[in-house]
Design a protein around this motif. Structure first.
Motif, PDB file in Angstrom:
ATOM      1  N   GLY A 154       0.948  -1.232   0.039  1.00 57.21           N
ATOM      2  CA  GLY A 154      -0.012   0.067  -0.056  1.00 57.21           C
ATOM      3  C   GLY A 154       0.817   1.232   0.002  1.00 57.21           C
ATOM      4  N   HIS A 155       0.688   2.136   0.838  1.00 53.06           N
ATOM      5  CA  HIS A 155       1.471   3.472   0.785  1.00 53.06           C
ATOM      6  C   HIS A 155       2.577   3.229   2.096  1.00 53.06           C
ATOM      7  CE1 HIS A 155      -1.777   5.125  -1.243  1.00 53.06           C
ATOM      8  NE2 HIS A 155      -2.732   4.968  -0.484  1.00 53.06           N
ATOM      9  N   LEU A 156       2.664   1.972   2.663  1.00 56.86           N
ATOM     10  CA  LEU A 156       3.490   1.926   3.675  1.00 56.86           C
ATOM     11  C   LEU A 156       5.124   1.395   3.143  1.00 56.86           C
ATOM     12  CD1 LEU A 156       3.615   1.673   6.888  1.00 56.86           C
ATOM     13  CD2 LEU A 156       3.308  -0.747   6.748  1.00 56.86           C
ATOM     14  N   VAL A 157       6.021   2.143   3.365  1.00 54.56           N
ATOM     15  CA  VAL A 157       7.268   1.867   2.670  1.00 54.56           C
ATOM     16  C   VAL A 157       8.215   1.208   3.719  1.00 54.56           C
ATOM     17  CG1 VAL A 157       6.987   3.232   0.723  1.00 54.56           C
ATOM     18  CG2 VAL A 157       8.182   4.244   3.020  1.00 54.56           C
ATOM     19  N   ALA A 158       7.890   1.371   5.062  1.00 58.39           N
ATOM     20  CA  ALA A 158       8.843   1.090   6.156  1.00 58.39           C
ATOM     21  C   ALA A 158       7.901   0.679   7.335  1.00 58.39           C
ATOM     22  CB  ALA A 158      10.035   1.998   6.407  1.00 58.39           C
ATOM     23  N   CYS A 159       8.464  -0.413   8.199  1.00 55.52           N
ATOM     24  CA  CYS A 159       7.896  -0.736   9.401  1.00 55.52           C
ATOM     25  C   CYS A 159       9.008  -1.159  10.131  1.00 55.52           C
ATOM     26  CB  CYS A 159       6.766  -1.704   9.290  1.00 55.52           C
ATOM     27  SG  CYS A 159       6.038  -1.758  10.800  1.00 55.52           S
ATOM     28  N   ASN A 160       9.704  -0.489  10.852  1.00 56.14           N
ATOM     29  CA  ASN A 160      10.914  -0.808  11.672  1.00 56.14           C
ATOM     30  C   ASN A 160      10.663  -0.949  13.018  1.00 56.14           C
ATOM     31  OD1 ASN A 160      11.991  -0.487   9.301  1.00 56.14           O
ATOM     32  ND2 ASN A 160      12.918   1.423   9.717  1.00 56.14           N
ATOM     33  N   GLU A 161      11.217  -2.131  13.604  1.00 55.31           N
ATOM     34  CA  GLU A 161      11.251  -2.446  14.933  1.00 55.31           C
ATOM     35  C   GLU A 161      12.538  -1.821  15.791  1.00 55.31           C
ATOM     36  OE1 GLU A 161      10.217  -6.520  15.810  1.00 55.31           O
ATOM     37  OE2 GLU A 161       8.218  -6.235  16.343  1.00 55.31           O
ATOM     38  N   GLU A 162      12.765  -1.066  16.434  1.00 59.53           N
ATOM     39  CA  GLU A 162      13.623  -0.427  16.826  1.00 59.53           C
ATOM     40  C   GLU A 162      14.062  -0.646  18.485  1.00 59.53           C
ATOM     41  OE1 GLU A 162      15.755   0.943  14.741  1.00 59.53           O
ATOM     42  OE2 GLU A 162      14.458   1.794  13.326  1.00 59.53           O
ATOM     43  N   SER A 163      15.177  -1.114  19.004  1.00 59.08           N
ATOM     44  CA  SER A 163      15.528  -1.431  20.150  1.00 59.08           C
ATOM     45  C   SER A 163      17.106  -0.584  20.436  1.00 59.08           C
ATOM     46  CB  SER A 163      15.732  -2.795  20.682  1.00 59.08           C
ATOM     47  OG  SER A 163      14.708  -3.541  20.115  1.00 59.08           O
ATOM     48  N   LEU A 164      16.984   0.165  21.451  1.00 63.95           N
ATOM     49  CA  LEU A 164      17.865   1.208  21.802  1.00 63.95           C
ATOM     50  C   LEU A 164      18.526   1.156  23.099  1.00 63.95           C
ATOM     51  CD1 LEU A 164      16.948   2.396  19.045  1.00 63.95           C
ATOM     52  CD2 LEU A 164      17.617   4.615  20.046  1.00 63.95           C
ATOM     53  N   ALA A 165      19.680   0.866  23.144  1.00 62.92           N
ATOM     54  CA  ALA A 165      20.176   0.976  24.535  1.00 62.92           C
ATOM     55  C   ALA A 165      20.087   1.976  25.239  1.00 62.92           C
ATOM     56  CB  ALA A 165      21.502   0.117  24.641  1.00 62.92           C
ATOM     57  N   PRO A 166      20.145   2.596  26.804  1.00 64.57           N
ATOM     58  CA  PRO A 166      20.217   3.810  27.147  1.00 64.57           C
ATOM     59  C   PRO A 166      21.250   4.497  26.723  1.00 64.57           C
ATOM     60  CG  PRO A 166      19.893   2.211  29.094  1.00 64.57           C
ATOM     61  CD  PRO A 166      20.149   1.512  27.521  1.00 64.57           C
ATOM     62  N   GLY A 167      21.083   5.809  26.138  1.00 63.65           N
ATOM     63  CA  GLY A 167      22.281   6.768  25.712  1.00 63.65           C
ATOM     64  C   GLY A 167      22.284   6.629  24.137  1.00 63.65           C
ATOM     65  N   ALA A 168      22.033   5.413  23.516  1.00 63.38           N
ATOM     66  CA  ALA A 168      22.296   5.048  22.090  1.00 63.38           C
ATOM     67  C   ALA A 168      21.140   5.835  21.169  1.00 63.38           C
ATOM     68  CB  ALA A 168      22.104   3.578  21.786  1.00 63.38           C
ATOM     69  N   GLY A 169      21.551   5.949  20.011  1.00 64.21           N
ATOM     70  CA  GLY A 169      20.537   6.711  18.928  1.00 64.21           C
ATOM     71  C   GLY A 169      20.726   6.890  17.855  1.00 64.21           C
ATOM     72  N   PHE A 170      20.053   7.625  17.000  1.00 60.05           N
ATOM     73  CA  PHE A 170      20.522   7.824  15.778  1.00 60.05           C
ATOM     74  C   PHE A 170      20.904   9.397  15.599  1.00 60.05           C
ATOM     75  CE2 PHE A 170      17.104   4.828  15.606  1.00 60.05           C
ATOM     76  CZ  PHE A 170      17.767   3.600  14.859  1.00 60.05           C
ATOM     77  N   ALA A 171      22.224   9.520  15.026  1.00 57.97           N
ATOM     78  CA  ALA A 171      22.664  10.765  14.884  1.00 57.97           C
ATOM     79  C   ALA A 171      21.808  11.783  13.865  1.00 57.97           C
ATOM     80  CB  ALA A 171      24.277  11.018  14.394  1.00 57.97           C
ATOM     81  N   GLU A 172      22.220  12.934  13.770  1.00 56.52           N
ATOM     82  CA  GLU A 172      21.341  13.869  12.766  1.00 56.52           C
ATOM     83  C   GLU A 172      21.415  13.453  11.259  1.00 56.52           C
ATOM     84  OE1 GLU A 172      21.912  18.309  11.322  1.00 56.52           O
ATOM     85  OE2 GLU A 172      20.979  18.156  13.299  1.00 56.52           O
ATOM     86  N   HIS A 173      20.076  13.124  10.728  1.00 63.35           N
ATOM     87  CA  HIS A 173      20.130  12.652   9.418  1.00 63.35           C
ATOM     88  C   HIS A 173      18.783  13.456   8.700  1.00 63.35           C
ATOM     89  CE1 HIS A 173      17.772  10.076  11.906  1.00 63.35           C
ATOM     90  NE2 HIS A 173      17.015   9.885  10.921  1.00 63.35           N
ATOM     91  N   PRO A 174      18.966  13.564   7.353  1.00 65.51           N
ATOM     92  CA  PRO A 174      17.960  14.045   6.735  1.00 65.51           C
ATOM     93  C   PRO A 174      16.869  13.309   6.145  1.00 65.51           C
ATOM     94  CG  PRO A 174      19.589  13.833   5.159  1.00 65.51           C
ATOM     95  CD  PRO A 174      20.148  13.071   6.453  1.00 65.51           C
ATOM     96  N   HIS A 175      15.518  13.598   5.796  1.00 69.20           N
ATOM     97  CA  HIS A 175      14.444  13.177   5.276  1.00 69.20           C
ATOM     98  C   HIS A 175      13.689  14.208   4.558  1.00 69.20           C
ATOM     99  CE1 HIS A 175      14.221   9.405   7.763  1.00 69.20           C
ATOM    100  NE2 HIS A 175      14.660  10.162   8.957  1.00 69.20           N
ATOM    101  N   ARG A 176      13.143  13.567   3.526  1.00 71.95           N
ATOM    102  CA  ARG A 176      12.095  14.605   2.639  1.00 71.95           C
ATOM    103  C   ARG A 176      10.959  13.708   2.055  1.00 71.95           C
ATOM    104  NH1 ARG A 176      14.194  18.164  -1.406  1.00 71.95           N
ATOM    105  NH2 ARG A 176      11.909  18.185  -2.133  1.00 71.95           N
ATOM    106  N   ASP A 177       9.930  14.248   1.901  1.00 75.12           N
ATOM    107  CA  ASP A 177       8.690  13.733   1.394  1.00 75.12           C
ATOM    108  C   ASP A 177       8.270  12.243   1.866  1.00 75.12           C
ATOM    109  OD1 ASP A 177       7.981  15.722  -0.330  1.00 75.12           O
ATOM    110  OD2 ASP A 177       9.338  15.095  -1.886  1.00 75.12           O
TER     111      ASP A 177
END
Length: 237
Positions: A38-61
């Motif tokens: 359908g219109h769904l292009v991602a369905c991500n299960e994310e698990s992050l340890a304390p303090g962990a994460g995703f650095a600054e990154h871009p998105h559009r549309d």
């Protein structure tokens, strides 16, 4: 009804406290037979340890919808928006013409969340951000979380008029009909959910998903507490 078990998901992560399970082609993992539903292009299960994460990154549309399962998620973007989200909170980032953001585990406990990306309609427009605290308390049935239907009154408005997101959080035995739509995507986060249609039934556990094409009636039932999300999507006319 096509059932996708959790162990079929592509495993990703950075090896530094981020673990990801992808339902569709993503990043370095590409399967031409599994790029969208359908219109769904991602369905991500994310698990992050304390303090962990995703650095600054871009998105559009892209319409980015996040449902927090456990822990505390911190959002920051280059438009000055910041937010802390807890379990049961919903976030929507509409990237529009472009936005940069970071996401990280801001709490002392492991963070789990489900992040879903949709194609917007129309493309472009200014970036938008919405965060809603606990829009769906535990209880029977399905509750509307997000929609782009101009006639609906959801907690979160999508830039995609032919998509709607529902949450099921039964605290005991329950049964309900899935919303009518040409494409329906069901993801189970906790407990087990039994889906049944005229052709049979399937029992889904945590991490499992079902992709349903066609408008035939489908019921979802649980024997006890559970948590699951349902996308109802129709193609462009």
């Amino acid at each position: 009804m096509e059932v996708w078990r959790g162990d079929r998901r592509f495993r990703g992560g950075d090896g530094a406290g981020v673990e990801t399970s992808h339902a569709f082609s993503f990043g370095g993992h590409y399967d031409p037979e599994n790029v969208a539903f359908g219109h769904l292009v991602a369905c991500n299960e994310e698990s992050l340890a304390p303090g962990a994460g995703f650095a600054e990154h871009p998105h559009r549309d892209t319409e980015i919808v996040t449902w927090v399962l456990d822990g505390t998620l911190e959002h920051r973007d280059d438009h000055g928006r910041t937010a802390l989200l807890a379990a049961g909170d919903l976030q929507r980032l509409s990237a529009g013409t472009g936005v940069r953001h970071t996401e990280r585990n801001a709490g002392p406990q492991p963070l789990r969340f489900l992040q879903m990306w949709l194609r917007p309609d129309p493309f472009g427009g200014p970036p938008e951000y919405t965060a809603v605290t606990a829009p769906v308390p535990p209880g029977p049935g399905l509750r509307l979380l997000a929609s782009g239907d101009p006639d609906a009154c959801p907690p979160v408005r999508l830039r995609q008029p032919r998509a709607a997101l529902y949450a099921g959080r039964p605290d005991g035995p329950d049964a309900c009909a899935l919303p009518d739509a040409v494409h329906r995507y069901v993801h189970v986060a906790r407990g087990s959910v039994r889906l049944a249609d005229a052709e049979g039934e399937a029992l889904l556990g945590p991490g499992d998903a079902a992709r349903i094409t066609g408008t035939a009636p489908v019921t979802a039932s649980t024997a006890g507490p559970a948590e699951y999300l349902v996308w109802a999507m129709d193609p462009r006319p």
